[in-house]
Design a protein around this motif. Structure first.
Motif, PDB file in Angstrom:
ATOM      1  N   SER A  57     -96.435  51.849   7.378  1.00 50.82           N
ATOM      2  CA  SER A  57     -96.881  50.637   7.658  1.00 50.82           C
ATOM      3  C   SER A  57     -96.150  49.734   6.646  1.00 50.82           C
ATOM      4  CB  SER A  57     -98.172  50.445   7.622  1.00 50.82           C
ATOM      5  OG  SER A  57     -99.110  50.622   6.532  1.00 50.82           O
ATOM      6  N   VAL A  58     -94.898  49.984   6.143  1.00 47.90           N
ATOM      7  CA  VAL A  58     -94.267  49.225   5.216  1.00 47.90           C
ATOM      8  C   VAL A  58     -93.395  48.535   6.213  1.00 47.90           C
ATOM      9  CG1 VAL A  58     -92.275  49.060   3.550  1.00 47.90           C
ATOM     10  CG2 VAL A  58     -94.189  50.495   3.160  1.00 47.90           C
ATOM     11  N   ARG A  59     -93.329  47.013   6.248  1.00 52.81           N
ATOM     12  CA  ARG A  59     -92.647  46.459   7.312  1.00 52.81           C
ATOM     13  C   ARG A  59     -91.301  45.800   6.971  1.00 52.81           C
ATOM     14  NH1 ARG A  59     -95.768  48.401  11.748  1.00 52.81           N
ATOM     15  NH2 ARG A  59     -98.067  48.069  11.026  1.00 52.81           N
ATOM     16  N   ASN A  60     -90.953  45.924   5.509  1.00 51.85           N
ATOM     17  CA  ASN A  60     -90.200  45.466   4.846  1.00 51.85           C
ATOM     18  C   ASN A  60     -89.074  46.555   4.063  1.00 51.85           C
ATOM     19  OD1 ASN A  60     -87.787  44.041   3.718  1.00 51.85           O
ATOM     20  ND2 ASN A  60     -89.290  42.088   3.001  1.00 51.85           N
ATOM     21  N   PRO A  61     -88.136  47.193   4.572  1.00 51.53           N
ATOM     22  CA  PRO A  61     -87.314  48.059   3.769  1.00 51.53           C
ATOM     23  C   PRO A  61     -86.793  47.637   2.321  1.00 51.53           C
ATOM     24  CG  PRO A  61     -86.614  47.882   6.217  1.00 51.53           C
ATOM     25  CD  PRO A  61     -87.425  46.875   5.826  1.00 51.53           C
ATOM     26  N   GLY A 103     -99.877  46.056   6.359  1.00 54.04           N
ATOM     27  CA  GLY A 103     -98.501  46.462   5.688  1.00 54.04           C
ATOM     28  C   GLY A 103     -97.529  45.112   5.714  1.00 54.04           C
ATOM     29  N   HIS A 104     -98.229  44.180   6.412  1.00 52.01           N
ATOM     30  CA  HIS A 104     -97.251  42.929   6.524  1.00 52.01           C
ATOM     31  C   HIS A 104     -97.021  41.841   5.340  1.00 52.01           C
ATOM     32  CE1 HIS A 104     -95.786  42.882  10.859  1.00 52.01           C
ATOM     33  NE2 HIS A 104     -97.106  43.796  11.309  1.00 52.01           N
ATOM     34  N   LEU A 109     -96.953  43.652  -1.965  1.00 48.96           N
ATOM     35  CA  LEU A 109     -97.768  43.721  -3.015  1.00 48.96           C
ATOM     36  C   LEU A 109     -99.167  44.605  -2.521  1.00 48.96           C
ATOM     37  CD1 LEU A 109     -97.860  40.186  -4.474  1.00 48.96           C
ATOM     38  CD2 LEU A 109     -96.325  42.207  -5.033  1.00 48.96           C
ATOM     39  N   SER A 110     -99.380  44.841  -1.216  1.00 51.31           N
ATOM     40  CA  SER A 110    -100.518  45.799  -0.965  1.00 51.31           C
ATOM     41  C   SER A 110    -100.101  47.149  -1.020  1.00 51.31           C
ATOM     42  CB  SER A 110    -100.768  45.466   0.559  1.00 51.31           C
ATOM     43  OG  SER A 110     -99.795  45.848   1.445  1.00 51.31           O
ATOM     44  N   TYR A 111     -98.714  47.651  -1.406  1.00 48.39           N
ATOM     45  CA  TYR A 111     -98.524  49.005  -1.871  1.00 48.39           C
ATOM     46  C   TYR A 111     -97.460  49.187  -2.851  1.00 48.39           C
ATOM     47  CZ  TYR A 111     -94.809  47.475   1.563  1.00 48.39           C
ATOM     48  OH  TYR A 111     -93.794  46.657   2.063  1.00 48.39           O
ATOM     49  N   ARG A 112     -96.818  48.248  -3.435  1.00 52.05           N
ATOM     50  CA  ARG A 112     -96.134  48.337  -4.505  1.00 52.05           C
ATOM     51  C   ARG A 112     -96.306  47.133  -5.729  1.00 52.05           C
ATOM     52  NH1 ARG A 112     -91.359  44.446  -5.341  1.00 52.05           N
ATOM     53  NH2 ARG A 112     -91.962  42.643  -4.068  1.00 52.05           N
ATOM     54  N   SER A 113     -95.609  47.547  -6.722  1.00 49.51           N
ATOM     55  CA  SER A 113     -95.863  46.428  -7.686  1.00 49.51           C
ATOM     56  C   SER A 113     -94.272  45.922  -7.890  1.00 49.51           C
ATOM     57  CB  SER A 113     -95.923  47.147  -9.088  1.00 49.51           C
ATOM     58  OG  SER A 113     -96.030  46.168 -10.029  1.00 49.51           O
ATOM     59  N   ALA A 114     -94.123  44.590  -8.316  1.00 50.30           N
ATOM     60  CA  ALA A 114     -92.838  44.013  -8.378  1.00 50.30           C
ATOM     61  C   ALA A 114     -92.409  43.836  -9.729  1.00 50.30           C
ATOM     62  CB  ALA A 114     -93.141  42.376  -8.004  1.00 50.30           C
ATOM     63  N   GLY A 169    -103.384  35.442  14.489  1.00 41.77           N
ATOM     64  CA  GLY A 169    -101.937  35.413  14.889  1.00 41.77           C
ATOM     65  C   GLY A 169    -101.243  35.930  16.083  1.00 41.77           C
ATOM     66  N   LEU A 170     -99.908  35.636  16.068  1.00 43.30           N
ATOM     67  CA  LEU A 170     -99.256  36.175  17.324  1.00 43.30           C
ATOM     68  C   LEU A 170     -98.678  37.716  17.267  1.00 43.30           C
ATOM     69  CD1 LEU A 170     -96.836  33.444  18.582  1.00 43.30           C
ATOM     70  CD2 LEU A 170     -98.208  34.596  20.036  1.00 43.30           C
ATOM     71  N   CYS A 171     -98.219  38.349  16.177  1.00 40.92           N
ATOM     72  CA  CYS A 171     -97.821  39.408  15.907  1.00 40.92           C
ATOM     73  C   CYS A 171     -98.930  40.452  15.937  1.00 40.92           C
ATOM     74  CB  CYS A 171     -97.132  39.493  14.445  1.00 40.92           C
ATOM     75  SG  CYS A 171     -96.468  41.244  14.213  1.00 40.92           S
ATOM     76  N   PRO A 172     -98.964  41.406  17.140  1.00 44.96           N
ATOM     77  CA  PRO A 172     -99.650  42.319  17.138  1.00 44.96           C
ATOM     78  C   PRO A 172    -100.179  43.542  16.182  1.00 44.96           C
ATOM     79  CG  PRO A 172     -98.260  42.670  18.865  1.00 44.96           C
ATOM     80  CD  PRO A 172     -98.078  41.416  18.114  1.00 44.96           C
ATOM     81  N   THR A 173     -99.079  43.652  15.327  1.00 46.98           N
ATOM     82  CA  THR A 173     -99.113  44.889  14.458  1.00 46.98           C
ATOM     83  C   THR A 173     -99.809  44.418  13.143  1.00 46.98           C
ATOM     84  OG1 THR A 173     -96.960  44.559  13.610  1.00 46.98           O
ATOM     85  CG2 THR A 173     -97.535  45.907  15.608  1.00 46.98           C
ATOM     86  N   VAL A 174    -100.073  43.056  12.941  1.00 47.11           N
ATOM     87  CA  VAL A 174    -100.440  42.684  11.812  1.00 47.11           C
ATOM     88  C   VAL A 174    -101.712  43.051  11.407  1.00 47.11           C
ATOM     89  CG1 VAL A 174    -101.479  40.429  10.697  1.00 47.11           C
ATOM     90  CG2 VAL A 174     -99.279  40.335  11.629  1.00 47.11           C
ATOM     91  N   GLY A 175    -102.152  43.522  10.252  1.00 45.48           N
ATOM     92  CA  GLY A 175    -103.439  43.964  10.094  1.00 45.48           C
ATOM     93  C   GLY A 175    -104.723  43.163   9.874  1.00 45.48           C
ATOM     94  N   VAL A 176    -105.615  43.394  10.201  1.00 47.59           N
ATOM     95  CA  VAL A 176    -106.845  42.408  10.390  1.00 47.59           C
ATOM     96  C   VAL A 176    -107.464  42.082   8.952  1.00 47.59           C
ATOM     97  CG1 VAL A 176    -109.560  42.246  10.812  1.00 47.59           C
ATOM     98  CG2 VAL A 176    -107.722  42.764  12.665  1.00 47.59           C
ATOM     99  N   GLY A 177    -107.344  43.066   8.113  1.00 47.64           N
ATOM    100  CA  GLY A 177    -107.747  42.809   6.733  1.00 47.64           C
ATOM    101  C   GLY A 177    -107.130  41.632   5.875  1.00 47.64           C
ATOM    102  N   GLY A 178    -105.705  41.977   5.890  1.00 48.69           N
ATOM    103  CA  GLY A 178    -104.993  41.063   5.113  1.00 48.69           C
ATOM    104  C   GLY A 178    -104.925  39.378   6.019  1.00 48.69           C
ATOM    105  N   HIS A 179    -105.015  39.485   7.146  1.00 50.14           N
ATOM    106  CA  HIS A 179    -104.723  38.263   8.022  1.00 50.14           C
ATOM    107  C   HIS A 179    -105.946  37.550   7.859  1.00 50.14           C
ATOM    108  CE1 HIS A 179    -102.921  35.890  11.288  1.00 50.14           C
ATOM    109  NE2 HIS A 179    -104.130  36.038  11.992  1.00 50.14           N
ATOM    110  N   PHE A 180    -107.132  38.193   8.225  1.00 48.86           N
ATOM    111  CA  PHE A 180    -108.327  37.214   7.793  1.00 48.86           C
ATOM    112  C   PHE A 180    -108.291  36.569   6.505  1.00 48.86           C
ATOM    113  CE2 PHE A 180    -110.988  39.624  11.396  1.00 48.86           C
ATOM    114  CZ  PHE A 180    -110.200  38.960  12.143  1.00 48.86           C
TER     115      PHE A 180
END
Length: 538
Positions: A57-61, A103-104, A109-114, A169-180
């Motif tokens: 669920s990484v949305r940004n390569p 993963g949106h 930052l939900s799965y990597r460090s900058a 939101g509009l995008c159906p693949t957005v996870g509830v946890g981060g969105h709310f």
């Protein structure tokens, strides 16, 4: 020379010590996890499936390159006890946790460090916690797990009743946890406000591994988690939300206008018309290239919509041929995916175009931008070969009728609309030009958007706005700096940032849940001197 060699040797010894200590902590953390969590749910960097689970669920390569700072392991939890075990093991052995639902996160930052020098961390992946339980009643409610996607929530609601909906939101693949966690808004915002406005309970695992609900976490924490951003106060497993009423048929339209067809004039007028339309109508704009696409959702029939559009925005030329009447559930794929999409499409975990290199940021507009500036935007910015797009979301209505301090999300009264600037590209070699466009257009817009602070939306996270700095804390530990956090935090939260830091100090004073833009805990001295002011503001 001798002293230099001694100093270098000392630094090598110290570095080796910390490396070995970190390695030992990582090993003990993994042993601790394996004693509490089934092995099939735990993926270390040496696991054959680690790469595919990380990428699932990484949305940004941009954040899947070899240079990306990756987690020590991924824990694909299936119940609360797994999350509690991860927290307890992490606290005991000095390994921090990051939490991923959909993963949106725009900065990953939900799965990597900058940061290349980041200490070891693990990811708690909530994708297997995704149930939705709808209860009809007065009010109708739903319990939805954080790993569920918005499309799964919408589908479950729509299958129970065509008169119920949820304002996400509009995008159906957005996870509830981060969105709310960040607020969450979509096509129902003018009638029903934010997703976070509808949250009435939640289950949270805190930094001590306790499982808390609304009553046991306390009022301040419940306030903070409904818009205060993900990854700061604990791990939310599930949310109870009120559902909202919609008519059995709604009306949607998409009308595209080119610059030659008057797009500049229509957008300039739209700025003041859209926030003042009836609350049942939202008309947003996607400006890309030399086109402005006007997308609308109306909670009513075409017959009732047409007189409103003819009187308020006749330049758009909306007529019966543009109207598409359907259920609210059917409107979700129609608006986001196009006329050929079905409601089953919003159940897909991945959609075409989800995983694209991208950069985004945001602004808020409180005074209409002049027609001449819009002409400049279309002529000199959107027409560039490496240009991205601008999405304009009107506010007003219900979202503006709630106090700025009712939740951490403060962008309500007086806001005309939100702007999201986005750019996409297909390969790493294009990044500099594409991200440069986003940063350059953001700089150009500075005189025309909100000021003091220049506001932004946390769910369109942007590390260019600032990053946390770690400083010495109490009891020999360290925490993120409140003052450094204000640089980015007051852009997202305005005056609510201090109260968020106070809530953080209540539930996570040692700052265990930490990232480059997590809420810092404010010091005890500052808490005592500011409690009275915050209480009076409420």
């Amino acid at each position: 020379m001798a002293s230099s060699r001694i100093m270098a040797l000392a630094m090598l010894v110290i570095s080796s010590f910390f490396f070995l200590s970190a390695h030992a902590s990582s090993d003990s953390f993994l042993r601790c996890l394996s004693g509490s969590i089934p092995s099939q749910l735990l993926f270390t960097q040496t696991s054959p499936s680690f790469g595919s689970i990380l990428a699932s669920s990484v949305r940004n390569p941009r954040f899947l390159t070899p240079a990306t700072v990756r987690p020590l392991c991924i824990v694909t939890v299936t119940n609360a006890s797994h999350v509690q075990a991860a927290v307890v093991c992490g606290r005991t052995h000095g390994v921090r946790l990051r939490v991923r639902s959909g993963g949106h996160d725009y900065e990953g930052l939900s799965y990597r460090s900058a940061r290349a020098d980041a200490p070891p961390f693990a990811v708690v992946d909530l994708a297997r916690l995704r149930s939705v339980r709808v209860t009809r009643g007065s009010p109708a409610t739903a319990w939805v797990d954080s790993g569920a996607q918005l499309g799964e929530l919408y589908y479950a609601i729509g299958k129970v009743s065509d008169r119920l909906a949820f304002p996400g939101g509009l995008c159906p693949t957005v996870g509830v946890g981060g969105h709310f966690s960040g607020g969450g808004f979509g096509m129902l915002l003018r009638r029903h406000g934010l997703a976070a406005d509808q949250v009435v309970d939640a289950l949270l695992v805190d930094a001590e591994g306790r499982l808390l609900d609304r009553n046991t976490m306390g009022q301040d924490i419940f306030w903070a988690m409904r818009g205060g951003g993900g990854g700061s106060f604990g791990i939310v497993l599930s949310w109870r939300v009120n559902l909202v009423a919609v008519p059995p048929k709604v009306t949607a339209f998409n009308v595209k206008k080119t610059v030659q067809e008057g797009a500049v004039d229509i957008v300039a007028k739209w700025q003041e018309v859209a926030p003042a339309l009836p609350d049942d109508l939202l008309v947003r704009v996607i400006a890309q290239g030399q086109d402005a696409n006007f997308q609308a959702l109306y909670l009513g029939s075409c017959d009732a919509l047409l007189p409103v559009m003819r009187s308020r925005l006749p330049e758009l030329g909306v007529d019966r041929t543009h109207c598409k009447e359907m259920t609210w559930l059917q409107s979700v794929p129609f608006i986001y995916l196009g006329s050929g999409a079905t409601v089953e499409d919003i159940l897909k975990r991945n959609l075409s175009g989800d995983a694209r290199f991208s950069k985004a940021t945001s602004d808020y507009v409180r005074q209409a931008i002049s027609r001449n500036v819009w002409a400049d935007i279309f002529r000199n910015w959107l027409a560039k070969p490496n240009a991205g797009l601008m999405i304009l979301e009107p506010y007003g209505g219900r979202i503006a009728g709630v106090s700025d301090s009712a939740t951490p999300f403060p962008h309500r009264s007086g806001v005309l609309y939100n702007i999201q600037y986005m750019n996409f590209w297909g390969s790493a070699g294009e990044e500099a030009g594409r991200t440069g466009w986003v940063r350059d257009v953001l700089a150009f817009m500075a005189p025309h958007v909100s000021k003091n602070p220049r506001a932004a939306y946390v769910n369109y996270r942007d590390l260019d706005l600032g990053q946390n700095v770690v400083v010495s804390g109490g009891a020999g530990g360290n925490v993120t700096s409140f003052e450094a956090g204000r640089v980015w935090g007051e852009k997202y939260y305005k005056g609510n940032f201090r109260r968020l830091a106070m809530a953080k100090a209540q539930i996570d004073p040692s700052d265990y849940f930490r990232s480059e833009q997590s809420i810092p805990p404010i010091g005890n001295q500052l808490i005592s001197t500011n409690v009275e002011r915050v209480d009076h503001a409420e």
